[in-house]
Design a protein around this motif. Sequence first.
Motif, PDB file in Angstrom:
ATOM      1  N   ASP A   1     -11.367   0.879   2.188  1.00  0.00           N
ATOM      2  CA  ASP A   1     -11.365   2.397   1.621  1.00  0.00           C
ATOM      3  C   ASP A   1     -11.468   3.614   2.943  1.00  0.00           C
ATOM      4  O   ASP A   1     -11.961   3.033   4.008  1.00  0.00           O
ATOM      5  N   GLU A   2     -11.137   4.428   2.218  1.00  0.00           N
ATOM      6  CA  GLU A   2     -10.926   5.668   3.411  1.00  0.00           C
ATOM      7  C   GLU A   2     -12.408   5.657   3.782  1.00  0.00           C
ATOM      8  O   GLU A   2     -12.706   6.599   4.734  1.00  0.00           O
TER       9      GLU A   2
ATOM     10  N   VAL B   1      -9.413   5.376  -2.448  1.00  0.00           N
ATOM     11  CA  VAL B   1      -8.229   5.341  -1.833  1.00  0.00           C
ATOM     12  C   VAL B   1      -8.135   4.768  -1.250  1.00  0.00           C
ATOM     13  O   VAL B   1      -9.167   4.540   0.347  1.00  0.00           O
ATOM     14  N   ILE B   2      -7.291   3.558  -0.536  1.00  0.00           N
ATOM     15  CA  ILE B   2      -7.033   2.538  -0.083  1.00  0.00           C
ATOM     16  C   ILE B   2      -6.408   2.510   1.006  1.00  0.00           C
ATOM     17  O   ILE B   2      -5.496   3.352   0.789  1.00  0.00           O
ATOM     18  N   LYS B   3      -6.847   2.558   2.477  1.00  0.00           N
ATOM     19  CA  LYS B   3      -5.960   2.950   3.464  1.00  0.00           C
ATOM     20  C   LYS B   3      -5.152   1.897   4.576  1.00  0.00           C
ATOM     21  O   LYS B   3      -4.439   1.630   5.257  1.00  0.00           O
TER      22      LYS B   3
ATOM     23  N   LEU C   1       0.997  -0.933  -0.748  1.00  0.00           N
ATOM     24  CA  LEU C   1      -0.531   0.056   0.059  1.00  0.00           C
ATOM     25  C   LEU C   1       1.095   1.131  -0.207  1.00  0.00           C
ATOM     26  O   LEU C   1       1.723   1.461   1.107  1.00  0.00           O
TER      27      LEU C   1
ATOM     28  N   ASP D   1      -0.143   7.223  -1.564  1.00  0.00           N
ATOM     29  CA  ASP D   1      -1.424   7.486  -2.126  1.00  0.00           C
ATOM     30  C   ASP D   1      -2.442   6.864  -2.221  1.00  0.00           C
ATOM     31  O   ASP D   1      -3.431   7.834  -2.946  1.00  0.00           O
ATOM     32  N   GLY D   2      -2.309   5.918  -2.173  1.00  0.00           N
ATOM     33  CA  GLY D   2      -3.870   5.035  -1.536  1.00  0.00           C
ATOM     34  C   GLY D   2      -4.212   4.069  -2.667  1.00  0.00           C
ATOM     35  O   GLY D   2      -4.940   3.086  -2.363  1.00  0.00           O
TER      36      GLY D   2
END
Length: 128
Positions: free
Chosen positions: A67-68, A52-54, A12, A15-16
Amino acid sequence: MVKTNGDNTLMLKVDGTVWGYGLNINGELGINNKKSVEESLPCEVVFPSEIVIKEISLGKKHALALDENGEVWAWGANENYVLGNTSMRESLVPFKINGLSGIKKIECGDYTSFAIGENGEVYSFRIQ
């Protein structure tokens, strides 16, 4: 963040975006095929452009991403329904798990998937 299962690795980026390499036998890399990816050439996991993945997690034959917005995405082999749906079919790209929102944490076991909600509730995906 980096996760590995011995055969595959997911990374990861800040930038996500999610990138991976490895054997990809069950579509664990989420790149819309089952081709092996060389270590020196990681490929980007195929998410819709606005996602956007966190957080990421990787099981033996499947993967999860958070995701966010607190939505959970799954892909790879669906043995024992670890992808959170009733289809036994694999998914070569991530799909959003319906009916699951407000998630704060995810984790994959070898053949299980877990999510923790905003109020501490625990969700588990595995049918024996």
